[in-house]
Enzyme design. Structure first.
Site, PDB file in Angstrom:
ATOM      1  N   SER A   1       0.856  -1.194   0.000  1.00  0.00           N
ATOM      2  CA  SER A   1       0.000   0.000   0.000  1.00  0.00           C
ATOM      3  C   SER A   1       0.887   1.238   0.000  1.00  0.00           C
ATOM      4  O   SER A   1       1.692   1.437   0.920  1.00  0.00           O
ATOM      5  CB  SER A   1      -0.891   0.013   1.241  1.00  0.00           C
TER       6      SER A   1
ATOM      7  N   HIS B   1      -1.180  -1.308  -4.263  1.00  0.00           N
ATOM      8  CA  HIS B   1      -2.465  -0.979  -3.631  1.00  0.00           C
ATOM      9  C   HIS B   1      -2.564   0.525  -3.395  1.00  0.00           C
ATOM     10  O   HIS B   1      -1.691   1.136  -2.766  1.00  0.00           O
ATOM     11  CB  HIS B   1      -2.556  -1.742  -2.313  1.00  0.00           C
TER      12      HIS B   1
ATOM     13  N   ASP C   1      -4.802   3.531  -1.852  1.00  0.00           N
ATOM     14  CA  ASP C   1      -5.855   3.818  -0.873  1.00  0.00           C
ATOM     15  C   ASP C   1      -6.447   5.193  -1.110  1.00  0.00           C
ATOM     16  O   ASP C   1      -5.809   6.212  -0.858  1.00  0.00           O
ATOM     17  CB  ASP C   1      -5.286   3.732   0.540  1.00  0.00           C
TER      18      ASP C   1
ATOM     19  N   MET D   1      -9.133   7.932  -0.109  1.00  0.00           N
ATOM     20  CA  MET D   1      -9.946   8.327   1.057  1.00  0.00           C
ATOM     21  C   MET D   1     -10.487   9.734   0.847  1.00  0.00           C
ATOM     22  O   MET D   1      -9.771  10.609   0.346  1.00  0.00           O
ATOM     23  CB  MET D   1      -9.094   8.289   2.325  1.00  0.00           C
TER      24      MET D   1
ATOM     25  N   HIS E   1      -8.450   0.893  -3.950  1.00  0.00           N
ATOM     26  CA  HIS E   1      -9.350   0.662  -2.813  1.00  0.00           C
ATOM     27  C   HIS E   1     -10.063   1.971  -2.504  1.00  0.00           C
ATOM     28  O   HIS E   1      -9.468   2.895  -1.951  1.00  0.00           O
ATOM     29  CB  HIS E   1      -8.492   0.184  -1.630  1.00  0.00           C
TER      30      HIS E   1
ATOM     31  N   MET F   1     -12.232   4.123  -0.495  1.00  0.00           N
ATOM     32  CA  MET F   1     -12.853   4.352   0.813  1.00  0.00           C
ATOM     33  C   MET F   1     -13.563   5.701   0.736  1.00  0.00           C
ATOM     34  O   MET F   1     -13.176   6.680   1.373  1.00  0.00           O
ATOM     35  CB  MET F   1     -11.786   4.327   1.900  1.00  0.00           C
TER      36      MET F   1
ATOM     37  N   MET G   1     -11.326  -6.101   5.484  1.00  0.00           N
ATOM     38  CA  MET G   1     -10.544  -5.170   6.298  1.00  0.00           C
ATOM     39  C   MET G   1     -10.205  -5.821   7.636  1.00  0.00           C
ATOM     40  O   MET G   1     -11.086  -6.286   8.357  1.00  0.00           O
ATOM     41  CB  MET G   1     -11.324  -3.876   6.551  1.00  0.00           C
TER      42      MET G   1
ATOM     43  N   GLY H   1      -8.783   3.879   7.173  1.00  0.00           N
ATOM     44  CA  GLY H   1      -8.510   5.307   7.362  1.00  0.00           C
ATOM     45  C   GLY H   1      -7.050   5.626   7.546  1.00  0.00           C
ATOM     46  O   GLY H   1      -6.596   6.694   7.137  1.00  0.00           O
TER      47      GLY H   1
ATOM     48  N   GLY I   1      -2.795   3.963   7.943  1.00  0.00           N
ATOM     49  CA  GLY I   1      -1.831   2.870   7.935  1.00  0.00           C
ATOM     50  C   GLY I   1      -1.287   2.655   9.343  1.00  0.00           C
ATOM     51  O   GLY I   1      -1.515   3.459  10.245  1.00  0.00           O
TER      52      GLY I   1
ATOM     53  N   ASP J   1      -6.419  -6.559   4.369  1.00  0.00           N
ATOM     54  CA  ASP J   1      -5.842  -5.213   4.410  1.00  0.00           C
ATOM     55  C   ASP J   1      -5.880  -4.659   5.830  1.00  0.00           C
ATOM     56  O   ASP J   1      -6.961  -4.474   6.393  1.00  0.00           O
ATOM     57  CB  ASP J   1      -6.665  -4.321   3.465  1.00  0.00           C
TER      58      ASP J   1
ATOM     59  N   GLY K   1      -2.634  -4.112   9.057  1.00  0.00           N
ATOM     60  CA  GLY K   1      -1.847  -4.806  10.071  1.00  0.00           C
ATOM     61  C   GLY K   1      -1.191  -6.083   9.588  1.00  0.00           C
ATOM     62  O   GLY K   1      -0.772  -6.915  10.396  1.00  0.00           O
TER      63      GLY K   1
HETATM   64  C1  DX5 Z   1      -6.209   1.415   5.695  1.00  0.00           C
HETATM   65  C2  DX5 Z   1      -5.788   1.123   4.289  1.00  0.00           C
HETATM   66  C3  DX5 Z   1      -4.656   0.184   4.205  1.00  0.00           C
HETATM   67  C4  DX5 Z   1      -3.383   0.664   4.857  1.00  0.00           C
HETATM   68  C5  DX5 Z   1      -2.707  -0.544   5.419  1.00  0.00           C
HETATM   69  O1  DX5 Z   1      -7.362   2.142   5.686  1.00  0.00           O
HETATM   70  O2  DX5 Z   1      -6.860   0.563   3.550  1.00  0.00           O
HETATM   71  O3  DX5 Z   1      -4.410  -0.244   2.870  1.00  0.00           O
HETATM   72  O4  DX5 Z   1      -2.518   1.324   3.993  1.00  0.00           O
HETATM   73  O5  DX5 Z   1      -1.623  -0.139   6.167  1.00  0.00           O
HETATM   74  P1  DX5 Z   1      -0.823  -1.141   7.111  1.00  0.00           P
HETATM   75  O6  DX5 Z   1      -0.388  -2.303   6.268  1.00  0.00           O
HETATM   76  O7  DX5 Z   1       0.323  -0.315   7.590  1.00  0.00           O
HETATM   77  O8  DX5 Z   1      -1.764  -1.568   8.208  1.00  0.00           O
HETATM   78 ZN    ZN Z   2      -6.412  -0.375   1.520  1.00  0.00          ZN
END
Ligand code: DX5
Ligand code: ZN
Length: 216
Positions: free
Chosen positions: A7, A32, A34, A36, A66, A68, A137, A142, A144, A175, A177
């Site tokens: 990501s 990936h 993200d 938002m 992705h 969001m 998820m 929201g 990382g 996606d 952690g």
């Molecule tokens: C969170 C995103 C993820 C995020 C994951 O809302 O959708 O894609 O970047 O980040 P990590 O891998 O650090 O948890």
């Molecule tokens: Zn994501």
């Protein structure tokens, strides 16, 4: 072998082209992105213009977008034109989810639906056969760098069971952690695609992190 989708949320946006090219050169098959909007999630990130730059830098890699955002239908064509190969919307953001999936497929992209941690997998009962991908998820979307929520594992298992029972080839993506040291738990539950932001971009050795994720 799992598919690894770093990501870019955890990348250095001042050097975005190099940051994307770097993980692709080091073995990532997907990138990936993200998106938002400050409404569906508290954070604001990027739009189609930056996605287009990612596409250029990604070369042959799959650009996995992705969304969001609320009212994703308004922007599907824009992201597809920007180079999205996969378009994933949130079930919670779509009033007419079945229709939205048809629109994505009509644009020629892979169609994905994402579920927040609290959303039961049963919302997919009447659309699963239409989907190329389910994005589960493992954190609240929201940001990382959050820790995974344990309840995700039985949920992945139940979705995998439905896919197998129906004889589908739908991919399961996870996606939030995901790290080299816990990725085996996701793949054991049935995940095919591992999104990792901090787990790749903040790793001391990105190539090793990607290799460990792939092998898990
Ligand atoms: C969170 C995103 C993820 C995020 C994951 O809302 O959708 O894609 O970047 O980040 P990590 O891998 O650090 O948890
Ligand atoms: Zn994501």
């Amino acid at each position: 072998m799992a598919i690894v989708a770093p990501s870019i949320l955890s990348a250095d946006f001042g050097h975005l082209h190099d940051e994307v090219a770097d993980v692709v050169a080091k073995g990532a098959e997907w990138v990936h992105v993200d998106v938002m909007d400050g409404r569906f999630v508290p954070n604001i990130t990027i739009g189609p213009v930056v996605t287009q730059a990612v596409k250029k830098a990604a070369g042959e890699a799959v650009v996995d977008v992705h969304l969001m955002i609320v009212e994703p239908d308004k922007y599907l064509a824009d992201f597809r034109n920007a180079g999205a190969d996969v378009l994933t919307v949130h079930a919670e953001a779509c009033t007419h989810l079945h229709r939205t999936i048809q629109v994505i497929k009509g644009l020629g992209a892979m169609a994905g639906v994402s579920l927040n941690p609290h959303t039961p997998e049963s919302v997919l009962d009447y659309v699963l056969d239409e989907l190329d991908l389910v994005l589960v998820m493992s954190v609240n979307p929201g940001f990382g760098g959050q820790s995974l929520i344990e309840g995700v594992f039985p949920k992945i298992e139940r979705i995998k069971e439905s896919i197998t029972r129906r004889g589908l080839s739908t991919l399961i993506e996870v996606d939030g952690g995901v790290k080299p040291n816990n990725a085996h738990r996701f793949t054991a539950a049935g995940a095919d695609v591992l999104v990792a932001g901090s787990g790749v971009y903040k790793a001391e050795d990105r190539a090793a992190a990607i290799a460990a994720l792939r092998a898990s």
